[in-house]
Design an enzyme around this catalytic site. Structure first.
Site, PDB file in Angstrom:
ATOM      1  N   GLY A 136     -12.612  -4.341   1.103  1.00  0.00           N
ATOM      2  CA  GLY A 136     -14.031  -3.964   1.040  1.00  0.00           C
ATOM      3  C   GLY A 136     -14.313  -3.013  -0.112  1.00  0.00           C
ATOM      4  O   GLY A 136     -15.345  -3.131  -0.781  1.00  0.00           O
ATOM      5  N   LYS A 145     -17.824 -17.123   2.524  1.00  0.00           N
ATOM      6  CA  LYS A 145     -19.264 -16.902   2.697  1.00  0.00           C
ATOM      7  C   LYS A 145     -19.960 -16.402   1.452  1.00  0.00           C
ATOM      8  O   LYS A 145     -19.592 -15.355   0.905  1.00  0.00           O
ATOM      9  CB  LYS A 145     -19.472 -15.859   3.796  1.00  0.00           C
ATOM     10  CG  LYS A 145     -19.108 -16.344   5.161  1.00  0.00           C
ATOM     11  CD  LYS A 145     -19.474 -15.289   6.160  1.00  0.00           C
ATOM     12  CE  LYS A 145     -19.305 -15.778   7.581  1.00  0.00           C
ATOM     13  NZ  LYS A 145     -19.482 -14.681   8.524  1.00  0.00           N
ATOM     14  N   GLY A 165      -8.980  -8.097  -0.051  1.00  0.00           N
ATOM     15  CA  GLY A 165      -7.803  -8.073   0.826  1.00  0.00           C
ATOM     16  C   GLY A 165      -7.062  -9.395   0.912  1.00  0.00           C
ATOM     17  O   GLY A 165      -5.852  -9.443   0.692  1.00  0.00           O
ATOM     18  N   ARG A 177       0.818  -1.212   0.000  1.00  0.00           N
ATOM     19  CA  ARG A 177       0.000   0.000   0.000  1.00  0.00           C
ATOM     20  C   ARG A 177       0.857   1.271   0.000  1.00  0.00           C
ATOM     21  O   ARG A 177       0.518   2.252  -0.652  1.00  0.00           O
ATOM     22  CB  ARG A 177      -0.952   0.000   1.200  1.00  0.00           C
ATOM     23  CG  ARG A 177      -2.054  -1.037   1.061  1.00  0.00           C
ATOM     24  CD  ARG A 177      -3.016  -1.015   2.221  1.00  0.00           C
ATOM     25  NE  ARG A 177      -4.177  -1.865   1.941  1.00  0.00           N
ATOM     26  CZ  ARG A 177      -5.252  -1.941   2.700  1.00  0.00           C
ATOM     27  NH1 ARG A 177      -5.326  -1.233   3.804  1.00  0.00           N
ATOM     28  NH2 ARG A 177      -6.259  -2.720   2.360  1.00  0.00           N
TER      29      ARG A 177
HETATM   30  C1  3PG Z   1      -9.006  -1.670   4.476  1.00  0.00           C
HETATM   31  O1  3PG Z   1      -7.931  -2.076   4.892  1.00  0.00           O
HETATM   32  O2  3PG Z   1      -9.852  -2.425   3.962  1.00  0.00           O
HETATM   33  C2  3PG Z   1      -9.312  -0.209   4.554  1.00  0.00           C
HETATM   34  O3  3PG Z   1      -8.196   0.547   4.866  1.00  0.00           O
HETATM   35  C3  3PG Z   1     -10.490   0.075   5.442  1.00  0.00           C
HETATM   36  O4  3PG Z   1     -10.245  -0.281   6.753  1.00  0.00           O
HETATM   37  P1  3PG Z   1     -11.465  -0.514   7.737  1.00  0.00           P
HETATM   38  O5  3PG Z   1     -12.106  -1.807   7.331  1.00  0.00           O
HETATM   39  O6  3PG Z   1     -10.878  -0.551   9.119  1.00  0.00           O
HETATM   40  O7  3PG Z   1     -12.427   0.642   7.557  1.00  0.00           O
END
Ligand code: 3PG
Length: 388
Positions: free
Chosen positions: A368, A192, A345, A37
């Site tokens: 997400g 899921k 992720g 990142r």
């Molecule tokens: C992530 O790593 O998916 C984002 O930086 C968002 O983080 P969060 O799920 O803690 O909002």
């Protein structure tokens, strides 16, 4: 096409920039682990430096109470210049640090989520953050699905544009779905169905082939009336799985499910590990990975002139006995020569950890956020930016 203004569409010369940066990185024992990142943040940071801008970085860390201070050190090494750190993102300490910034200088403020106002999208909090600069730049794609003060609040007060990473993420993901190289094959994994229904439903209209793997596939096998033993299933999603199977048929899309699977009777101890046909799973078995024939189906459908979107691990990839399916899927995609996008992720972490990231067409930094975008949803953090 990315419809929002970027750092290239606004005069940033000698301006002070409030940069919503992608600093939510793994930190262990005070040290930053994977730097994917931070590396992705460099093009925007370097461009702003080249324009003599002062950069005030704001960001969050997901782990409660985690300071961003170690990230300042890691980023400084990557940028090759000092990154000052302020121990709060508001109050005098932040203001004084902003004032002290030289042109081309970098400052990182402490974790925004130390203040509940960030997640509550508090207007006064956003106004304070906005007061640090002339222009707001959002280059944190990973958090664009959140309606927090640093994402949707600040743009109410100062001109707000996208950074280059955000532009690339949105452009690559949306164009690969809306205007894909065909055939387009989507590989959906993960545990899921319930979390993947929006992406599967949306992608079913866009893709030529949908391949379902991961523990999620167990629920599909159950929906087809097959024995899944003690495997992880979502009983309340069996109807949904049946509907997806029916809808794929009606739309004339190819839906590929496991033909063979790797089973065990104890995941942790990896006992009685065998490869079975999907129809031969016994009542004591636990499906832990895909078998080789299942993955070979991909060989038939992925074409070098086409494209692939991969979201979600295929087996229990973090355990070596059950990581084969995920490895074979990665290998199939890479060797096919098709344009590939990896999102989510866990999948991105897997390919990065396996040293394969540069073998794919594009690896999204977002979990997400990429899931939301691949599900056809608008991201509030993008919507808040100025239109071109
Ligand atoms: C992530 O790593 O998916 C984002 O930086 C968002 O983080 P969060 O799920 O803690 O909002």
């Amino acid at each position: 096409m990315f419809t929002k203004k970027t750092v290239h569409d606004i005069d940033v010369k000698n301006k002070t920039i409030v940069l919503r940066a992608m600093l939510n990185v793994p930190i262990k024992d005070g040290k930053v682990g994977d730097k994917m990142r931070l590396k992705a943040a460099l093009p925007t940071i370097n461009y702003l430096i080249s324009q003599g801008a002062k950069i005030v970085m704001i960001s969050h860390h997901s782990h409660e109470g985690q300071s961003l201070e170690p990230v300042a050190g890691a980023l400084s090494e990557l940028v090759g210049r000092p990154v000052a750190f302020a121990s709060d993102c508001i109050e005098e300490v932040a203001l004084a640090a902003v004032k002290a910034l030289p042109s081309g200088g970098l400052l990182m403020l402490e974790n925004l989520r130390f203040h509940p106002e960030e997640e509550a999208n508090d207007e006064e909090f956003a106004r304070t953050l906005a007061s640090y600069g002339d222009i707001y730049v959002n280059d944190d794609f990973t958090t664009c699905h959140r309606s927090h003060a640093s994402l949707v609040g600040i743009p109410k007060f100062i001109p707000a544009v996208a950074g280059l990473e955000v532009e690339e993420e949105v452009n690559t993901i949306t164009s690969s779905i809306d205007n894909p190289k065909r055939p387009l094959v989507a590989i959906a994994g993960g545990a899921k169905i319930s979390t993947k229904v929006p992406i599967i439903s949306f992608l079913l209209d866009k893709v030529d082939v949908l391949f379902v793997g991961g523990a999620m596939a167990n629920t599909f096998l159950l929906a087809k009336g097959l024995e899944v033993g003690n495997s992880l299933v979502e009983l309340d999603q069996v109807e949904t799985a049946k509907q997806i199977i029916k809808s794929a048929e009606e739309k004339g899309k190819t839906l590929l499910l496991p033909i063979d699977v790797v089973v065990t009777t104890d995941v942790k101890e990896a006992l009685n590990v065998r490869v079975l046909l999907a129809g031969d799973v016994g009542i004591d078995d636990i499906i832990a990975d895909l078998g080789p024939m299942s993955v070979l189906q991909l060989n038939e459908v992925i074409k070098p002139e086409g494209s692939v979107i991969w979201n979600g691990p295929i087996g229990i990839a973090e355990q070596k006995e059950f990581a084969n399916g995920t490895e074979m899927v990665a290998e199939e995609i890479i060797s096919s020569g098709a344009f590939s996008i990896v999102g989510g992720g866990d999948t991105a972490d897997y390919v990065d950890g396996a040293g394969l990231a540069d073998k794919f067409g594009f690896v999204s930094t977002g979990g997400g956020a990429s899931l939301e975008l691949m599900s056809g949803n608008t991201l509030p953090g993008i919507a808040a930016l100025l239109d071109k």
